[in-house]
Design a protein around this motif. Structure first.
Motif, PDB file in Angstrom:
ATOM      1  N   ASP A  77       5.994  10.888  -3.870  1.00 13.92           N
ATOM      2  CA  ASP A  77       5.776  11.421  -2.520  1.00 13.92           C
ATOM      3  C   ASP A  77       6.923  11.126  -1.565  1.00 13.92           C
ATOM      4  O   ASP A  77       7.002  11.750  -0.499  1.00 13.92           O
ATOM      5  CB  ASP A  77       4.433  10.943  -1.945  1.00 13.92           C
ATOM      6  N   TYR A  78       7.815  10.211  -1.926  1.00 10.71           N
ATOM      7  CA  TYR A  78       9.009   9.955  -1.126  1.00 10.71           C
ATOM      8  C   TYR A  78      10.186   9.657  -2.046  1.00 10.71           C
ATOM      9  O   TYR A  78      10.030   8.998  -3.084  1.00 10.71           O
ATOM     10  CB  TYR A  78       8.803   8.777  -0.170  1.00 10.71           C
TER      11      TYR A  78
ATOM     12  N   SER B 126      12.154   6.235  -5.929  1.00 13.83           N
ATOM     13  CA  SER B 126      11.043   7.045  -5.447  1.00 13.83           C
ATOM     14  C   SER B 126       9.761   6.236  -5.384  1.00 13.83           C
ATOM     15  O   SER B 126       9.533   5.341  -6.202  1.00 13.83           O
ATOM     16  CB  SER B 126      10.860   8.266  -6.342  1.00 13.83           C
TER      17      SER B 126
ATOM     18  N   GLN C 274       8.410   4.858   9.689  1.00  9.59           N
ATOM     19  CA  GLN C 274       8.350   5.889   8.660  1.00  9.59           C
ATOM     20  C   GLN C 274       8.847   5.309   7.335  1.00  9.59           C
ATOM     21  O   GLN C 274       9.569   4.325   7.317  1.00  9.59           O
ATOM     22  CB  GLN C 274       9.186   7.105   9.047  1.00  9.59           C
ATOM     23  N   VAL C 275       8.482   5.965   6.247  1.00  9.72           N
ATOM     24  CA  VAL C 275       8.890   5.509   4.924  1.00  9.72           C
ATOM     25  C   VAL C 275      10.398   5.693   4.752  1.00  9.72           C
ATOM     26  O   VAL C 275      10.948   6.748   5.049  1.00  9.72           O
ATOM     27  CB  VAL C 275       8.145   6.285   3.834  1.00  9.72           C
ATOM     28  N   GLN C 276      11.037   4.628   4.292  1.00 13.73           N
ATOM     29  CA  GLN C 276      12.462   4.706   3.961  1.00 13.73           C
ATOM     30  C   GLN C 276      12.713   4.018   2.639  1.00 13.73           C
ATOM     31  O   GLN C 276      12.163   2.944   2.368  1.00 13.73           O
ATOM     32  CB  GLN C 276      13.314   4.051   5.049  1.00 13.73           C
TER      33      GLN C 276
END
Length: 117
Positions: free
Chosen positions: A105-106, A97, A1-3
Motif C-alpha cells: 500500500d506504500y 514497501s 503521513q507514511v514515509q
C-alpha cells in the motif's frame, strides 16, 4: 503521513555485497509486514523478499535465496536487505514497501543498485 526512505544503494563489483536500509515513519512500523521489490530496466517490478511483523517469517524470490537476507529492527523503524554474492542480474532500482492484506500500500522512492565490473 507514511514515509519510506531507502538508502545504501550504489555500485559494486560482481561477488560484492551491499546492505540496503529503509527507515519508516508515519505509522506503527511493528504492526506491518514489509517487503523489498526491484525493477530492472525494461522489466516489471518483482518481489524480492517479505518479512513479518516481528521478523519470525521471511520469504524470498528464488533468484535471491541463499544470497539475500531481509531483516528488521522495530525499535529503529527500519527494514534491511543484506545482499551478498551480487551479480549483474541484480542490477535494478530497489524499493522498500509496506504491506497490508498481502498487498503493497506504500512504496519508497527507490535506491539504485548497479553490479558491474
Amino acid at each position: 503521513q507514511v514515509q519510506l526512505v531507502e538508502s545504501g544503494g550504489g555500485s559494486v563489483q560482481p561477488g560484492g555485497s551491499l546492505r540496503l536500509s529503509c527507515v519508516a515513519s508515519g505509522f506503527t512500523f511493528s504492526t506491518y509486514f514489509m517487503s523489498w521489490y526491484r525493477q530492472a530496466p525494461g522489466k516489471e517490478r518483482e518481489l524480492v523478499a517479505v518479512i513479518s511483523t516481528a521478523g519470525g517469517s521471511r520469504s524470498y524470490a528464488d533468484s535471491v535465496k541463499g544470497r539475500f537476507t531481509i531483516s528488521r529492527d522495530n525499535a529503529k523503524n527500519t527494514v534491511y536487505l543484506q545482499m551478498n554474492s551480487l551479480n549483474p542480474e541484480d542490477t535494478a532500482v530497489y524499493y522498500c514497501s509496506r504491506r497490508w492484506n498481502s498487498k503493497v500500500d506504500y512504496w519508497g522512492q527507490g535506491t539504485q543498485v548497479t553490479v558491474s565490473s
